[in-house]
Design a protein around this motif. Sequence first.
Motif, short mmCIF file in Angstrom:
data_model
loop_
_atom_site.label_atom_id
_atom_site.label_comp_id
_atom_site.label_asym_id
_atom_site.label_seq_id
_atom_site.Cartn_x
_atom_site.Cartn_y
_atom_site.Cartn_z
N THR A 209 3.35 -0.07 -6.80
CA THR A 209 2.73 -0.42 -8.08
C THR A 209 2.28 0.83 -8.82
O THR A 209 2.44 0.94 -10.03
CB THR A 209 1.53 -1.38 -7.84
N THR A 210 1.76 1.80 -8.08
CA THR A 210 1.33 3.06 -8.70
C THR A 210 2.51 3.72 -9.42
O THR A 210 2.39 4.19 -10.55
CB THR A 210 0.74 3.99 -7.64
N GLY B 48 0.78 -1.23 0.00
CA GLY B 48 0.00 0.00 0.00
C GLY B 48 0.82 1.28 0.00
O GLY B 48 0.25 2.37 0.03
N1 LIG Z 1 -6.98 2.19 -8.99
C1 LIG Z 1 -6.99 2.62 -7.73
N2 LIG Z 1 -8.05 3.29 -7.24
C2 LIG Z 1 -8.05 3.75 -5.98
N3 LIG Z 1 -7.05 3.60 -5.11
C3 LIG Z 1 -5.95 2.94 -5.53
C4 LIG Z 1 -5.85 2.41 -6.86
N4 LIG Z 1 -4.66 1.82 -7.00
C5 LIG Z 1 -4.01 1.97 -5.81
N5 LIG Z 1 -4.79 2.64 -4.92
C6 LIG Z 1 -4.40 3.02 -3.56
O1 LIG Z 1 -3.15 3.69 -3.61
C7 LIG Z 1 -2.30 3.28 -2.56
C8 LIG Z 1 -1.01 2.69 -3.13
O2 LIG Z 1 -1.31 1.47 -3.77
P1 LIG Z 1 -0.23 0.62 -4.58
O3 LIG Z 1 0.51 1.51 -5.49
O4 LIG Z 1 -0.92 -0.54 -5.18
O5 LIG Z 1 0.74 0.14 -3.40
P2 LIG Z 1 1.77 -1.10 -3.34
O6 LIG Z 1 2.02 -1.57 -4.72
O7 LIG Z 1 2.97 -0.50 -2.68
O8 LIG Z 1 1.13 -2.13 -2.46
C9 LIG Z 1 -3.08 2.31 -1.72
O9 LIG Z 1 -3.67 3.02 -0.66
C10 LIG Z 1 -4.14 1.80 -2.68
O10 LIG Z 1 -5.30 1.42 -1.98
#
Ligand SMILES: Nc1ncnc2c1ncn2[C@@H]1O[C@H](COP(=O)(O)OP(=O)(O)O)[C@@H](O)[C@H]1O
Length: 350
Positions: A46-47, A42
């Motif tokens: 990934t973002t 979180g």
């Molecule tokens: N498509 C999306 N819509 C809404 N919230 C998102 C989306 N993708 C990620 N998030 C939120 O953004 C934050 C970072 O997520 P992410 O990049 O997947 O983290 P990681 O890959 O480090 O686990 C988290 O709080 C996640 O819930």
Amino acid sequence: MGDKHLIELFNISKDYEGDAALININLYIKNGEFLTLLGPSGCGKTTMLRIIAGFVQPSSGRVLMDGKDVAKTPPYKRKVNTIFQKYALFPHLNVFDNVAFGLKIKKLPKEEISARVNSLLELVNLKGFEKRWIEQLSGGQQQRVAIARALVNEPEVLLLDEPLGALDLQLRKGMQVELKRMQQRLGITFIYVTHDQEEALTMSDTIVVLKDGIIQQIGTPQDIYNEPKNAFVADFIGESNILPGIMAHDYSVRFLGREFECVDAGFGTEQPVEVVVRPEDVDIIPISAVSKNAMEGIVKSVLFMGVHYEIQVVAYGFTWTVHTTDAVSAGETVGLELLPDAIHIMRPSL
Ligand SMILES: Nc1ncnc2c1ncn2[C@@H]1O[C@H](COP(=O)(O)OP(=O)(O)O)[C@@H](O)[C@H]1O
Ligand SMILES: [Mg+2]
């Protein structure tokens, strides 16, 4: 490794409906570098990868590739290839055709496709598996097909999102070594995502530690391990004893009501700090030898870890975790010595 900045992120932020996933990220990636985004689930890893790949648009900030803004460049025109967390192989195609897929789309000559696919299957140790169906492969073999499929396009940059997450420990260790070797052999820039600190430490040239969408530290594995910038990094990157202290003056810190000599300076006088000591940096000494930078404690528990013992020792109300090869028993009184360079001083985490 070149000094060219292949990719640069400037003041990148990303909000999802008002919730910040990334906050003001500034980062550059050099040609040929193995860079790892490390942080708990979180934290925005990934973002960040998806913004680089072009699947997600940042709320603000700019992404440059070779010095050019790629805001208007769609994913397929960026010189990056992605291996996702869940590698989607085509179940109706055999190993060869899975790897050849991208090249067939590009309508390359048959002989060239065949030559490139075969040389890659050799690279990932899957020679002889060309005709196998995906479901006839182990998890590790499927992972290697996914890697071959990404590499066959000869990307300059490979983005890997927890690519080994689904594998069991032993397989993961083997794949870590193989991936690193491939990366070095092919000279491809890797941007690698993991929440596993050990994986990050063993594979990376550069580690970026993230927490709550904010970069905590960027550095080599050695930097990050030996000189963590704050208690979060210290704690995340390995087991640590972390306790509050007061920097009395340069080279002198107080904690547990006692004064210790340290090697840090520049924190001011009588300033609150966090003190971090690695378990392997605490020395067990005879009680009779306890003097400066040492204290007595009572052993609470002893766990044999194979190479060393992990012991808990209570001293002045704090439970120390210590890694030692000395055999001690629970209930015993021992001396704990913290040499000045075993003590790391940090500003309190935000
Ligand atoms: N498509 C999306 N819509 C809404 N919230 C998102 C989306 N993708 C990620 N998030 C939120 O953004 C934050 C970072 O997520 P992410 O990049 O997947 O983290 P990681 O890959 O480090 O686990 C988290 O709080 C996640 O819930
Ligand atoms: Mg993720």
